[in-house]
Design an enzyme around this catalytic site. Structure first.
Site, short mmCIF file in Angstrom:
data_model
loop_
_atom_site.label_atom_id
_atom_site.label_comp_id
_atom_site.label_asym_id
_atom_site.label_seq_id
_atom_site.Cartn_x
_atom_site.Cartn_y
_atom_site.Cartn_z
N LYS A 40 0.80 -1.22 0.00
CA LYS A 40 0.00 0.00 0.00
C LYS A 40 0.83 1.27 0.00
O LYS A 40 0.34 2.34 -0.36
CB LYS A 40 -0.97 0.01 1.18
N LEU A 43 7.75 -0.26 -1.60
CA LEU A 43 8.47 -1.52 -1.48
C LEU A 43 9.60 -1.37 -0.46
O LEU A 43 10.26 -0.35 -0.38
CB LEU A 43 9.06 -1.92 -2.83
N GLY A 44 9.82 -2.41 0.31
CA GLY A 44 10.80 -2.36 1.38
C GLY A 44 10.16 -2.14 2.73
O GLY A 44 10.76 -2.40 3.77
N LYS A 56 20.24 2.93 10.86
CA LYS A 56 21.64 2.51 10.77
C LYS A 56 22.48 3.54 9.99
O LYS A 56 23.69 3.61 10.18
CB LYS A 56 21.75 1.13 10.13
N ALA A 119 -4.96 -3.76 0.44
CA ALA A 119 -5.65 -5.04 0.29
C ALA A 119 -6.58 -5.32 1.45
O ALA A 119 -6.28 -5.00 2.61
CB ALA A 119 -4.62 -6.17 0.17
N GLY A 183 13.31 4.46 27.75
CA GLY A 183 13.38 3.04 27.41
C GLY A 183 14.80 2.52 27.29
O GLY A 183 15.73 3.25 26.92
N ILE A 187 16.69 0.06 20.14
CA ILE A 187 16.61 1.28 19.34
C ILE A 187 16.80 2.51 20.22
O ILE A 187 17.48 3.48 19.83
CB ILE A 187 15.28 1.35 18.58
N ALA A 322 13.27 -7.60 11.62
CA ALA A 322 13.33 -7.90 10.19
C ALA A 322 13.93 -9.28 9.94
O ALA A 322 13.50 -10.00 9.04
CB ALA A 322 14.14 -6.83 9.46
N HIS A 446 45.17 -13.04 11.79
CA HIS A 446 45.87 -12.15 12.73
C HIS A 446 46.51 -11.00 11.96
O HIS A 446 47.14 -11.22 10.94
CB HIS A 446 46.96 -12.92 13.49
#
Length: 470
Positions: A40, A43-44, A56, A119, A183, A187, A322, A446
């Protein structure tokens, strides 16, 4: 609204184009199914466009800014840098646009039909899709719901445009002078260290009995680092409320002494709580069973109680991550194609892109003891790792928990440089039921930070080279 006269036949319909949805679509197409993906918005989904990727970008920018003193140590002379949020937002938008186009290209290459619209289930085998004034009706053989959720403000949190819920903060064009973060979730902790690196004075408020979501040793180290970075921490806060002021926000709460306390800030942030909006999907018409906390009830194959309808991602029980949705997306596509697959989230890594980063897999020390294991632990400091010294990132350690007598590795926890990238190694070892010898036998490059895991495991058996013996 114009109702179409034709009902189009579809083999597999997927509702939601986030990480879980588009992953399921691509995997199903690989297996030969004809796939229709309905999204709706963009994308993503929230992850790519508003949440995971943008956050990030910000934590990466904070890390680069935080590395400036070390650059001077390396002889790289430059003026002291400062963050420009307008340019950072532009960079964030370019990255998300690039990734979004990549998802669209992958869908096209896999011959996935992508429909932009909202939908709604009309019956157990029909879906209606509304896009502006157009309405299409589809009959499907199978459907996967991957519609996700959205963050909402906790009770008592309201006010002006200086109060941010979840990804709203990524539209901010000025660095907060004083940022109050509510919190101890991942995040919230990321935003606390990010904006402290940007120049904000940061105060973190933890609810009553709330702690950081890590092993106790990692949480203790993160508290030490907060103190070092002058991030204030207020624990055991009850009944947190916000109120607007002329220049910012006043946050009031009941402290651990039972007294009402208030703190002033220019801005306020909280990750919020996840709200799963299933009403708009019309699944009530189908009689889809829900859990007591409002998630879609699924079995081990991601099937709902409606045989042709599956569900994955945030709107199903479990963590709203995710990585969970992606794993479920691959598995549900294989099941929908007639194969077998499974999803086991037991060893799902926990990561935080804080400064420094945190990663863990398996049991914490407390959890291992609660399960009845007789354990032994080893903790290797990054200050003793050569490459961490080169990077100028000596804060942190690797902690390994093993069963006494068998040397079975029960948990690996790390705070410090490279933790995120090493989380896959941690999870792989635990998935393979590794014992100490399985970690100590391979050769480790190393110098590298990953040698810290080797030495932490060697410490379990008294063989660590760069650690003072007990």
């Amino acid at each position: 609204m114009v109702v179409g006269e034709l009902i189009q036949e579809k083999e597999l319909i997927i509702i939601g184009g986030g990480p879980g949805g588009y992953t399921a679509a691509i995997r199903a197409a690989q297996l030969g199914l004809q796939v229709t993906l309905i999204e709706k918005e963009e994308l993503g989904g929230v992850c790519l466009n508003k949440g995971c990727i943008p956050s990030k970008v910000y934590t990466h920018a904070a890390g680069e800014l935080d590395s400036f003193p070390h650059l001077q140590d390396l002889g790289i002379d430059a003026a002291k840098p400062a963050i420009n949020l307008d340019k950072l937002i532009d960079y964030k938008n370019r990255i998300t646009d690039q990734l979004k186009k990549g998802v669209a290209a992958l869908c096209k290459a896999n011959k996935i039909e992508v429909i932009n619209g909202e939908a709604t289930f009309l019956s157990q085998d029909r879906i209606g899709v509304e896009a502006g004034h157009d309405f299409q009706t589809f009959r499907f053989e199978k459907a996967i719901i991957a519609a996700g959720g959205k963050p909402v403000a906790p009770e008592g949190i309201s006010g002006n445009d200086r109060i941010f819920i979840s990804y709203d903060i990524f539209s901010l064009t000025e660095v907060p002078e004083q940022l109050i973060v509510k919190g101890g979730d991942v995040i919230a902790l990321e935003m606390a260290t990010t904006f402290q690196a940007f120049g904000s004075s940061v105060t973190v408020l933890l609810e009553e009995n709330e702690d950081f979501p890590f092993d106790a040793a990692v949480s203790k180290e993160l508290r030490r680092i907060f103190k070092k970075r002058k991030i204030k921490l207020q624990a055991d806060c009850r009944n947190v409320r916000t109120a607007s002021t002329t220049n910012g926000v006043t946050v009031t709460f009941i402290d651990k002494k039972g007294e009402e306390t208030s703190v002033e800030g220019s801005h306020f942030y909280t990750t919020g709580t996840l709200s799963v909006d299933v009403a708009g999907l019309g699944i009530d018409r189908l009689g889809v069973e829900m859990t007591p906390d409002g998630r879609v009830k699924i079995d081990s194959e991601m099937k709902t109680n409606i045989p042709s309808v599956y569900a994955i991602g945030d709107l199903t029980p479990g963590p709203a991550l995710a990585v969970k949705a992606i794993k479920q997306g691959k598995a549900v596509a294989e099941i929908a194609a007639g194969g077998t697959s499974e999803v086991d989230l037991t060893l799902l890594p926990t990561i935080a892109h804080t400064l420094p980063p945190v990663a863990s897999a398996g049991l914490s020390e407390t959890e291992a003891q609660d399960f009845g294991y007789k354990i032994k632990t080893s903790q290797f400091p990054l200050a003793s790792n050569g490459y961490a010294s080169i990077l100028g990132r000596k804060d942190g350690f690797v902690k390994v928990i093993a069963e006494e007598g068998t040397d079975l590795i029960l948990g690996v926890h790390m705070i410090g440089a490279g933790a995120i990238e090493l989380s896959g190694m941690m999870a792989t070892g635990l998935e393979m039921v590794a014992r100490a010898e399985d970690f100590t036998f391979p050769n480790y490059a190393h110098p590298s930070v990953n040698e810290s895991i080797l030495e932490a495991v060697e410490g379990l058996i008294g063989q660590a080279i760069h650690m003072v013996p007990k």
